[in-house]
Design a protein around this motif. Structure first.
Motif, PDB file in Angstrom:
ATOM      1  N   ASP A   1       0.844  -1.190   0.000  1.00 58.71           N
ATOM      2  CA  ASP A   1       0.000   0.000   0.000  1.00 58.71           C
ATOM      3  C   ASP A   1       0.882   1.244   0.000  1.00 58.71           C
ATOM      4  N   ILE A   2       0.344   2.330  -0.530  1.00 58.10           N
ATOM      5  CA  ILE A   2       1.074   3.589  -0.586  1.00 58.10           C
ATOM      6  C   ILE A   2       0.243   4.675   0.074  1.00 58.10           C
ATOM      7  N   LEU A   3       0.871   5.812   0.294  1.00 62.55           N
ATOM      8  CA  LEU A   3       0.227   6.913   1.000  1.00 62.55           C
ATOM      9  C   LEU A   3      -0.656   7.777   0.109  1.00 62.55           C
ATOM     10  N   LEU A   4      -0.501   7.663  -1.210  1.00 61.83           N
ATOM     11  CA  LEU A   4      -1.255   8.488  -2.143  1.00 61.83           C
ATOM     12  C   LEU A   4      -2.017   7.595  -3.115  1.00 61.83           C
ATOM     13  N   PRO A   5      -3.102   8.084  -3.701  1.00 60.61           N
ATOM     14  CA  PRO A   5      -3.916   7.241  -4.594  1.00 60.61           C
ATOM     15  C   PRO A   5      -3.213   6.975  -5.916  1.00 60.61           C
ATOM     16  N   LYS A   6      -3.393   5.757  -6.395  1.00 59.64           N
ATOM     17  CA  LYS A   6      -2.821   5.380  -7.683  1.00 59.64           C
ATOM     18  C   LYS A   6      -3.686   5.820  -8.864  1.00 59.64           C
ATOM     19  N   ASP A   7      -5.001   5.829  -8.655  1.00 64.65           N
ATOM     20  CA  ASP A   7      -5.914   6.093  -9.756  1.00 64.65           C
ATOM     21  C   ASP A   7      -6.183   7.574  -9.968  1.00 64.65           C
ATOM     22  N   GLU A   8      -5.425   8.417  -9.307  1.00 66.05           N
ATOM     23  CA  GLU A   8      -5.603   9.864  -9.448  1.00 66.05           C
ATOM     24  C   GLU A   8      -4.276  10.483  -9.866  1.00 66.05           C
TER      25      GLU A   8
END
Length: 615
Positions: A227-234
């Motif tokens: 998981d990451i701290l920022l959205p992937k789809d944006e």
């Protein structure tokens, strides 16, 4: 006087002597009351002719009981006041907590996770949504999980300059709530605050965490279960998507300016009649690109300094912080004669070489000290960039006329090149796993020996045995990569590929120097072949860069490598397997022996002290 008055005087006198005048405690009774009391109490006087009253003294025990009752009532009143204050404080804390939970933004995307701490205001009927393992981000819902709820945007402010500490302080509870919320951080349902505190971007991510969470030769792709701290789809802001690897474009163009300057001025290539304006055009183009990239990255340092810090702690990208200064030295070395016909001033060398030297003190110190960022753990082909800076600085020092600093830098660079080369070639078992597939990143093996041979020739003026040794090493590595060209296909284009063009250019420059001292048709043909290959590679990358930037709009995708979490969340995290050949096991026996001796000596001291105390 009547007996009634005598009785009253006697009673007042008695109470004054005791110092407890209480006129309402024992009221004066008339005849009827006295008769009634005499019937009910056997101890009362039995004379009916006179008016008597009960004048028994109040015992001291009753007085103490009354005082205790008064103190008890006071204590209860104070307790009630304290309870009221506590209830008010609790209500205030709950209101603040609800307000805080409505302003924070963080999504937990685990196998059994739920969405918490969303920054925008929630609707009244908005319930926690169970999320499947998507590996997307903590920043907001993906499109598949939004349902009927309006899409939430990621919180990019956690990477803004000076906002990391402010964000961390806002996430932490007040002192009065820390005891209560500390328990929630340990629960699965209190993960929101735990993530906010543990994943603050102010804290550096360990080097091993990058290898565990990322994959690819450049460690720029997040593994599926992470998981990451920022959205992937944006789509992230442009400055967040602008990596330090963009200076590789400047490396490729500036090295080409040097190459075409050598082709136009070298005696071994005079038959080509190459005009000098090609060198001028490439030099101006490289200078323009350097200015644009430097200004853009400087803006990133101003607005998103936390992202820059994460790039600095990245084991691969930290080496690209040498690139801007190497490019500046390339431009000084390849400056056209029309712009600067004489030798450059030594102050220019001092300005451009000082940052490289200080970075080397930091990086080489980490390699030498043996901490978490020791060389056997963070070594990768991009580590050659930190070594190449010494040889480029030696070439520029020789050009400005400072031979002794040039020799010093050459010695430092060559010593560390041997260490890096052996570490990468041998792949020690204590090091992290390097990518097995070939990639343009492996062309960095060619850069250091080629630059070393050119620097030695510039210092001593001869392409002697040591210079030729370094050149032959670079030539063999070049050939070993060219024969495996089919393994280079199938990789996603990246801006960092530009950084791997200048090793080919450096090998071409070394071949031109070799052809000057060993003139023959073979050496001249080899110099032309390598020069053509490097220039063709730069042209291909230039066209690809323009297509990705202006046609496909995919030149700067989301930089997922800087948004990884400090530690992996989830119970399925496997512990590292201890290997039999791990170097740490070699120290277990002496450490256990020392600890046992220490315990034994401390036990003897305790026994001796007990004996002395008994005597």
């Amino acid at each position: 006087m009547s007996p009634h008055h005598d009785t009253q005087a006697y009673m007042l006198k008695k109470k004054e002597e005791r110092g407890a005048y209480e006129p309402q405690r024992r009221p004066i009774m008339n005849k009827d009351q006295l008769e009634t009391k005499m019937d009910t109490r056997a101890t009362s006087p039995n004379s009916l002719g006179n008016h008597f009253v009960d004048i028994h003294e109040v015992p001291e025990e009753e007085e103490e009981e009354e005082e205790e009752e008064e103190e008890g009532t006071r204590a209860t009143k104070l307790a009630e006041k304290a309870e009221k204050r506590l209830t008010k404080l609790t209500k205030t804390c709950e209101a603040k907590r609800q307000q805080r939970s409505a302003t924070l933004s963080r999504q937990v995307s685990l196998e059994t996770g739920f969405s918490v701490l969303n920054k925008e205001s929630k609707a009244k009927n908005d319930k926690r949504k169970m999320l499947s393992r998507s590996g997307n981000s903590f920043g907001g819902f993906g499109s598949v999980h939004r349902g009927g709820v309006e899409g939430r945007r990621g919180d990019f402010s956690i990477f803004r300059t000076k906002s990391g500490l402010r964000k961390q302080n806002s996430l932490l509870p007040p002192k009065k709530e820390s005891g209560e919320l500390g328990r929630q951080r340990n629960d699965g349902f209190g993960l929101g605050f735990g993530v906010a505190e543990d994943e603050s971007v102010n804290r550096s991510v360990p080097a091993g965490r990058y290898f565990a969470a990322l994959r690819g030769p450049e460690l720029d792709q997040v593994k599926d279960y992470e998981d990451i701290l920022l959205p992937k789809d944006e789509l992230w802001p442009f400055l967040l998507r602008f990596p330090i690897g963009c200076f590789g474009i400047c490396l490729g163009l500036s090295s080409q300016a040097i190459l075409w300057h050598s082709l136009s001025a070298s005696p071994s290539t005079q038959f080509l009649h190459i005009p000098p304006h090609i060198n001028l055009s490439l030099w101006l183009l490289a200078l323009l690109v350097l200015l644009l990239v430097s200004i853009t990255y400087f803006l990133k340092c101003i607005f998103y300094f936390e992202a820059v810090r994460r790039e600095y702690f990245h084991p691969v990208r930290v080496n690209f912080f040498f690139a801007p200064w190497i490019v500046c030295m390339f431009l000084v070395i390849g400056v056209p004669p029309k712009i600067c016909p004489s030798a450059p001033h030594p102050a220019i060398w001092c300005v451009f070489m000082a940052p490289v030297f200080f970075l080397e003190l930091k990086i080489y110190g980490q390699w030498l000290s043996g901490g978490k960022r020791r060389l056997c753990k963070v070594a990768n082909p991009s580590s050659h960039l930190s070594v190449v800076g010494n040889f480029v600085g030696a070439i520029l020092a020789a050009k400005v006329g400072w031979m002794e600093p040039a020799k010093f830098l050459w010695a430092v660079g060559f010593a560390h090149y041997l260490v890096v080369f052996v570490t990468l070639y041998q792949r020690l078992p204590t090091s992290e796993a390097l990518p097995k597939e070939l990639h343009p990143v492996y062309s960095m093996f060619i850069a250091a020996p080629s630059a070393a041979s050119v620097a030695w020739e510039g210092i001593y003026g001869e392409f002697d045995g040591l210079s030729r040794t370094c050149y032959f090493i670079a030539l063999f590595l070049y050939v070993s990569l060219v024969v495996r060209i089919n393994f280079f296909w199938g990789f996603r284009f990246s801006v960092a590929w530009w950084s791997y063009t200048f090793p080919m250019t450096t090998a071409s420059l070394a071949t031109i120097k070799y052809a000057e001292h060993v003139p023959s048709d073979i050496t001249k043909g080899l110099a032309l072949t390598l020069s053509f290959m490097s220039s063709a590679m730069v042209c291909v990358l230039l066209v690809s860069t323009l297509l990705h930037a202006f046609v496909w709009h995919t030149l700067f995708p989301n930089d997922l490598a800087i948004a990884i979490t400090k530690r992996r969340h989830g119970k399925d995290q496997k512990k590292p397997i201890k290997r039999a050949y791990d170097i740490r096991r070699w120290t277990k026996t002496p450490l256990s022996l020392v600890s046992s001796l220490t315990k034994h000596s401390s036990g003897n001291k305790d026994s001796d002290e007990q004996k002395e105390a008994e005597n």
